[in-house]
Design a protein around this motif. Structure first.
Motif, PDB file in Angstrom:
ATOM      1  N   ASN A  99       7.551  15.735  -0.600  1.00  0.00           N
ATOM      2  CA  ASN A  99       7.415  14.650  -1.583  1.00  0.00           C
ATOM      3  C   ASN A  99       8.530  14.799  -2.602  1.00  0.00           C
ATOM      4  OD1 ASN A  99       6.282  12.417  -2.836  1.00  0.00           O
ATOM      5  ND2 ASN A  99       4.808  13.617  -4.014  1.00  0.00           N
ATOM      6  N   LEU A 100       8.668  13.806  -3.463  1.00  0.00           N
ATOM      7  CA  LEU A 100       9.682  13.870  -4.524  1.00  0.00           C
ATOM      8  C   LEU A 100       9.283  12.920  -5.645  1.00  0.00           C
ATOM      9  CD1 LEU A 100      11.779  11.108  -4.227  1.00  0.00           C
ATOM     10  CD2 LEU A 100      12.144  12.256  -2.076  1.00  0.00           C
ATOM     11  N   GLY A 101       9.944  13.090  -6.783  1.00  0.00           N
ATOM     12  CA  GLY A 101       9.725  12.154  -7.888  1.00  0.00           C
ATOM     13  C   GLY A 101       8.537  12.473  -8.773  1.00  0.00           C
TER      14      GLY A 101
ATOM     15  N   ALA B 187      18.060  -3.401  -0.734  1.00  0.00           N
ATOM     16  CA  ALA B 187      18.411  -2.043  -1.157  1.00  0.00           C
ATOM     17  C   ALA B 187      17.160  -1.270  -1.542  1.00  0.00           C
ATOM     18  CB  ALA B 187      19.393  -2.081  -2.315  1.00  0.00           C
ATOM     19  N   ASP B 188      17.061  -0.047  -1.037  1.00  0.00           N
ATOM     20  CA  ASP B 188      15.989   0.874  -1.420  1.00  0.00           C
ATOM     21  C   ASP B 188      16.472   1.601  -2.680  1.00  0.00           C
ATOM     22  OD1 ASP B 188      14.361   3.150  -1.711  1.00  0.00           O
ATOM     23  OD2 ASP B 188      13.981   3.311   0.440  1.00  0.00           O
ATOM     24  N   ASN B 189      15.814   1.347  -3.799  1.00  0.00           N
ATOM     25  CA  ASN B 189      16.250   1.905  -5.090  1.00  0.00           C
ATOM     26  C   ASN B 189      15.375   3.067  -5.550  1.00  0.00           C
ATOM     27  OD1 ASN B 189      18.252   1.678  -7.107  1.00  0.00           O
ATOM     28  ND2 ASN B 189      16.869   0.559  -8.486  1.00  0.00           N
ATOM     29  N   THR B 190      14.636   3.665  -4.603  1.00  0.00           N
ATOM     30  CA  THR B 190      13.680   4.730  -4.943  1.00  0.00           C
ATOM     31  C   THR B 190      14.347   5.927  -5.622  1.00  0.00           C
ATOM     32  OG1 THR B 190      12.327   4.108  -3.036  1.00  0.00           O
ATOM     33  CG2 THR B 190      11.927   6.285  -3.972  1.00  0.00           C
ATOM     34  N   PHE B 191      15.462   6.402  -5.068  1.00  0.00           N
ATOM     35  CA  PHE B 191      16.100   7.618  -5.601  1.00  0.00           C
ATOM     36  C   PHE B 191      16.723   7.379  -6.971  1.00  0.00           C
ATOM     37  CE2 PHE B 191      16.964  11.213  -2.406  1.00  0.00           C
ATOM     38  CZ  PHE B 191      15.719  11.069  -1.839  1.00  0.00           C
ATOM     39  N   ALA B 192      17.365   6.226  -7.144  1.00  0.00           N
ATOM     40  CA  ALA B 192      18.065   5.966  -8.413  1.00  0.00           C
ATOM     41  C   ALA B 192      17.067   5.690  -9.537  1.00  0.00           C
ATOM     42  CB  ALA B 192      19.012   4.796  -8.253  1.00  0.00           C
TER      43      ALA B 192
ATOM     44  N   ALA C 172       6.827   3.319  -4.662  1.00  0.00           N
ATOM     45  CA  ALA C 172       6.242   3.585  -5.989  1.00  0.00           C
ATOM     46  C   ALA C 172       5.527   4.930  -6.013  1.00  0.00           C
ATOM     47  CB  ALA C 172       5.285   2.460  -6.371  1.00  0.00           C
ATOM     48  N   THR C 173       5.363   5.527  -4.827  1.00  0.00           N
ATOM     49  CA  THR C 173       4.754   6.857  -4.690  1.00  0.00           C
ATOM     50  C   THR C 173       5.586   7.906  -5.423  1.00  0.00           C
ATOM     51  OG1 THR C 173       4.201   6.117  -2.442  1.00  0.00           O
ATOM     52  CG2 THR C 173       3.879   8.456  -2.922  1.00  0.00           C
ATOM     53  N   LYS C 174       6.868   7.663  -5.578  1.00  0.00           N
ATOM     54  CA  LYS C 174       7.794   8.673  -6.077  1.00  0.00           C
ATOM     55  C   LYS C 174       7.942   8.580  -7.602  1.00  0.00           C
ATOM     56  CE  LYS C 174       8.158   9.527  -1.708  1.00  0.00           C
ATOM     57  NZ  LYS C 174       9.251   8.980  -0.896  1.00  0.00           N
TER      58      LYS C 174
ATOM     59  N   ALA D  49       6.070  -1.554   2.332  1.00  0.00           N
ATOM     60  CA  ALA D  49       6.973  -2.472   1.633  1.00  0.00           C
ATOM     61  C   ALA D  49       8.250  -2.681   2.445  1.00  0.00           C
ATOM     62  CB  ALA D  49       7.310  -1.925   0.240  1.00  0.00           C
ATOM     63  N   ILE D  50       8.827  -1.581   2.933  1.00  0.00           N
ATOM     64  CA  ILE D  50      10.092  -1.659   3.682  1.00  0.00           C
ATOM     65  C   ILE D  50       9.904  -2.417   4.994  1.00  0.00           C
ATOM     66  CG2 ILE D  50      11.800  -0.261   4.950  1.00  0.00           C
ATOM     67  CD1 ILE D  50      11.344   1.880   2.665  1.00  0.00           C
ATOM     68  N   SER D  51       8.895  -1.996   5.783  1.00  0.00           N
ATOM     69  CA  SER D  51       8.738  -2.639   7.093  1.00  0.00           C
ATOM     70  C   SER D  51       8.329  -4.101   6.925  1.00  0.00           C
ATOM     71  CB  SER D  51       7.762  -1.867   7.978  1.00  0.00           C
ATOM     72  OG  SER D  51       6.515  -1.779   7.369  1.00  0.00           O
TER      73      SER D  51
ATOM     74  N   SER E 261       0.805  -1.226   0.000  1.00  0.00           N
ATOM     75  CA  SER E 261       0.000   0.000   0.000  1.00  0.00           C
ATOM     76  C   SER E 261       0.838   1.276   0.000  1.00  0.00           C
ATOM     77  CB  SER E 261      -0.928   0.000   1.216  1.00  0.00           C
ATOM     78  OG  SER E 261      -0.162  -0.206   2.394  1.00  0.00           O
ATOM     79  N   THR E 262       2.047   1.233   0.553  1.00  0.00           N
ATOM     80  CA  THR E 262       2.954   2.390   0.550  1.00  0.00           C
ATOM     81  C   THR E 262       4.392   1.865   0.505  1.00  0.00           C
ATOM     82  OG1 THR E 262       3.249   2.444   2.960  1.00  0.00           O
ATOM     83  CG2 THR E 262       1.432   3.770   2.091  1.00  0.00           C
ATOM     84  N   GLY E 263       5.327   2.773   0.287  1.00  0.00           N
ATOM     85  CA  GLY E 263       6.737   2.394   0.333  1.00  0.00           C
ATOM     86  C   GLY E 263       7.125   1.907   1.723  1.00  0.00           C
ATOM     87  N   MET E 264       6.647   2.591   2.759  1.00  0.00           N
ATOM     88  CA  MET E 264       6.978   2.176   4.125  1.00  0.00           C
ATOM     89  C   MET E 264       6.392   0.807   4.460  1.00  0.00           C
ATOM     90  SD  MET E 264       9.249   3.981   5.471  1.00  0.00           S
ATOM     91  CE  MET E 264       9.285   2.866   6.850  1.00  0.00           C
TER      92      MET E 264
ATOM     93  N   SER F 139      19.370   6.884   6.210  1.00  0.00           N
ATOM     94  CA  SER F 139      18.363   6.177   5.410  1.00  0.00           C
ATOM     95  C   SER F 139      17.115   7.029   5.468  1.00  0.00           C
ATOM     96  CB  SER F 139      18.119   4.761   5.930  1.00  0.00           C
ATOM     97  OG  SER F 139      17.851   4.774   7.302  1.00  0.00           O
ATOM     98  N   TYR F 140      16.144   6.702   4.642  1.00  0.00           N
ATOM     99  CA  TYR F 140      14.880   7.432   4.627  1.00  0.00           C
ATOM    100  C   TYR F 140      14.357   7.549   6.063  1.00  0.00           C
ATOM    101  CZ  TYR F 140      10.059   8.557   3.597  1.00  0.00           C
ATOM    102  OH  TYR F 140       8.835   9.160   3.571  1.00  0.00           O
ATOM    103  N   GLY F 141      13.791   8.699   6.417  1.00  0.00           N
ATOM    104  CA  GLY F 141      13.370   8.962   7.790  1.00  0.00           C
ATOM    105  C   GLY F 141      12.517   7.859   8.402  1.00  0.00           C
TER     106      GLY F 141
HETATM  107  C1  LIG Z   1       9.233   8.190   0.145  1.00  0.00           C
HETATM  108  C2  LIG Z   1      10.275   7.185   0.391  1.00  0.00           C
HETATM  109  C3  LIG Z   1       9.986   6.019   1.120  1.00  0.00           C
HETATM  110  C4  LIG Z   1       8.636   5.757   1.730  1.00  0.00           C
HETATM  111  O1  LIG Z   1       7.636   5.633   0.782  1.00  0.00           O
HETATM  112  P1  LIG Z   1       6.075   5.953   1.055  1.00  0.00           P
HETATM  113  O2  LIG Z   1       5.433   5.546  -0.205  1.00  0.00           O
HETATM  114  O3  LIG Z   1       5.989   7.403   1.366  1.00  0.00           O
HETATM  115  O4  LIG Z   1       5.665   5.136   2.229  1.00  0.00           O
HETATM  116  C5  LIG Z   1      11.009   5.114   1.293  1.00  0.00           C
HETATM  117  N1  LIG Z   1      12.256   5.320   0.801  1.00  0.00           N
HETATM  118  C6  LIG Z   1      12.564   6.419   0.110  1.00  0.00           C
HETATM  119  C7  LIG Z   1      13.942   6.598  -0.402  1.00  0.00           C
HETATM  120  C8  LIG Z   1      11.588   7.392  -0.125  1.00  0.00           C
HETATM  121  O5  LIG Z   1      11.907   8.498  -0.804  1.00  0.00           O
END
Ligand SMILES: *Cc1c(COP(=O)(O)O)cnc(C)c1O
Length: 400
Positions: free
Chosen positions: A337-339, A184-189, A208-210, A91-93, A86-89, A112-114
Motif C-alpha cells: 500500500n502507499l499514501g 491521467a492517473d494522478n494518484t502519486f502526484a 482515493a485509497t492512497k 475507476a480506471i477500468s 468503489s476502488t481505484g481500479m 503503469s500501475y500493475g
Molecule cells: C493503488 C493504485 C491504483 C489502484 O487503486 P485501488 O484503490 O487499489 O483499486 C491505481 N493507480 C495507482 C497509481 C495506485 O497507486
C-alpha cells in the motif's frame, strides 16, 4: 460543483464541496446510509428518476455523501464534474470501458500501475481493443504511436515504482492533433502537486485509497473532468455497479481535509530520505523526481509544485538484501500500500509488480533489489535514523 480558483489548495481540501448546510445544522457531512429514497408524489418521483428534478432515487446511481466527495475532488482538481467508484481500479477500468470499443486504439506506457497494466494486456485485447504500450522514457516513441492513430492516450506520472516523469503537455499536444481523449492517473502526484486538467488532460483518475483518504482504512476511486464526459462515466457506473459506499465516502472526505498538511510533511521527508539514500554504500540507485540527478527533474519542475511522497531505491545484493533490511525497520509497515500516515516499505516483487513474472520485471528494468518507500508523516529525523540503524545492523551481520 462550483469552485473558486483563487483559494489555496489547503483551504479547498478543508472546505471544498462542503459549503452546503447539513440536516440538524451538523457541521460535518452526514453519512447517508440509505439504499433508496422515498416519494409520496409519483409525478415528482418520476421527474427525479428522469433527471428532470434534483434528488436521489437509489444509491448505486447517486448518494448525498458520495456527491459531497465528488464535489470535493472537483474543487481540488478544478474539474467541472466527478464520479466516485468503489476502488481505484474500478475507476480506471470503468473510465476505460466507457470510452473504448471493439476496434479502438489505446496508446500508453509500459510503466503503469500493475492493475492498469493487466487491463491493458489481458482484458482490453479480449474485447478487440488494440493497446500499444510504449517505453515510458521515450516521448518520441509515444508521439509516433499517437500519430499513427489513437482514440485514447493513458498517462501515469510519476510512475510506480521507478518514479519516471512523463511530460504531460507535450503528449497532450500530440493527442489533440489526432482527436484522442487523454486520461491521467494522478494518484502519486496528488492534486496538491499536479493538476493534469490544467495541462490539457481530459480525464483525471485517483485511487482515493492512497493519499486522498490518507489513513489506509478506506478504499475508493475518483474520475473527474468535463460533465459531457462524466455523464457517460456516471451512466457506466449506474449500470455496471461499482459505486462507492457512503461510509467509505465519509472516510475519504475526512482524510482529504488534511491532504495538504500530510503531503507537505511527507514530501519534505521524502526529499531528505532520498538525499540520505544517495550517500548509503549499500544502495545502488535512488529514484526521486526531487533529486537534481533525476533524469526528468526538469520536467517535474515544470509540471509539478512538489515531488511527492514516494521514493524508491535499489539495494546492492538484490532480494537477499531486501529480506534482511526490511525486518530491521521500526517505524514502517511492510505492506502493499502507499499514501498512508505511516511509512510503508514494499519490494516491487510483492507490491506493484506482484502480477509479473521475474522475466517481465527484468524487461521493465525493475530489479529484485528495488524497494518502494511511501513516506509517512512521522518526524523526518526519526525516519532517517530508522533507515541508518537498519543499514548498520545489516552491515554488521554480513561481516560475520
Ligand atoms: C493503488 C493504485 C491504483 C489502484 O487503486 P485501488 O484503490 O487499489 O483499486 C491505481 N493507480 C495507482 C497509481 C495506485 O497507486
Amino acid at each position: 460543483m462550483a469552485y473558486n480558483n483563487s483559494i489555496g489548495i489547503g483551504t479547498q481540501a478543508v472546505w471544498g464541496g462542503e459549503e452546503t448546510e447539513h440536516p440538524y445544522r451538523a457541521t460535518q457531512t452526514p453519512i447517508v446510509a440509505s439504499a433508496a429514497y422515498g416519494y409520496q408524489d409519483i409525478d415528482h418521483w418520476y421527474e427525479v428518476a428522469l433527471g428532470k428534478a434534483p434528488g436521489f432515487i437509489y444509491s448505486r446511481m447517486s448518494n448525498p455523501t458520495v456527491e459531497t466527495l465528488e464535489a470535493k475532488i472537483c474543487a481540488l482538481e478544478k474539474a467541472e464534474s466527478a464520479v466516485a467508484f468503489s476502488t481505484g481500479m474500478a475507476a480506471i477500468s470503468s473510465a476505460l470501458y466507457t470510452f473504448l470499443k471493439n476496434g479502438s486504439r489505446v496508446v500508453s506506457t509500459k510503466d503503469s500501475y500493475g492493475g492498469t497494466n493487466k487491463v491493458f494486456e489481458e482484458f482490453l485485447p479480449r474485447m478487440g481493443v488494440d493497446v500499444v504500450l510504449c517505453e515510458t522514457h521515450s516521448h518520441e516513441q509515444i508521439e509516433a504511436e499517437i500519430a499513427k492513430g489513437c482514440d485514447l492516450l493513458y498517462l501515469e506520472t510519476p510512475t510506480n515504482p521507478t518514479l519516471k516523469i512523463i511530460d504531460i503537455k507535450r503528449l497532450v499536444n500530440a493527442a489533440k492533433k489526432v482527436g484522442a481523449i487523454v486520461m491521467a492517473d494522478n494518484t502519486f502526484a496528488t492534486p496538491l502537486n499536479q493538476n493534469p486538467l490544467a495541462l490539457g488532460v481530459d480525464i483525471v483518475i485517483h485511487s482515493a485509497t492512497k493519499f486522498l483518504s490518507g489513513h489506509a482504512d478506506a478504499m475508493g476511486g475518483l474520475v473527474c473532468g468535463a460533465e459531457s464526459l462524466m455523464e457517460k462515466v456516471r451512466h457506466y457506473r449506474e449500470i455496471n455497479g461499482a459505486a462507492l459506499d457512503p461510509f467509505s465516502a465519509y472516510l475519504i472526505i475526512r482524510g482529504i481535509k488534511t491532504l495538504a498538511l500530510r503531503v507537505r510533511q511527507q514530501q519534505q521527508s521524502a526529499q531528505a530520505i532520498a538525499e540520505y539514500l544517495q550517500t548509503e554504500p549499500l544502495v545502488e540507485k535512488v529514484n526521486y523526481p526531487g533529486l537534481v540527478t533525476h533524469k526528468n527533474h526538469h520536467i517535474a519542475i515544470e509540471q509539478m509544485r512538489g515531488f511527492g511522497a514516494i521514493v524508491s531505491f535499489v539495494l546492492t545484493g538484490g532480494m537477499d538484501m531486501v529480506t534482511r533490511l526490511l525486518p530491521q525497520l521500526h517505524h514502517a509497515h511492510c505492506a502493499g500500500n502507499l499514501g498512508a500516515v505511516e511509512t510503508i516499505y514494499g519490494p516491487a516483487r510483492t507490491t506493484s509488480h506482484v502480477e509479473n513474472t521475474l522475466a517481465e520485471r527484468q524487461a521493465l528494468g525493475i530489479s529484485e533489489g528495488l524497494v518502494r518507500i511511501s513516506v509517512g508523516i512521522e518526524d523526518t529525523e526519526d525516519l532517517i535514523f530508522d533507515l541508518k540503524q537498519a543499514f548498520e545492523k545489516v552491515r554488521n551481520t554480513s561481516c560475520r
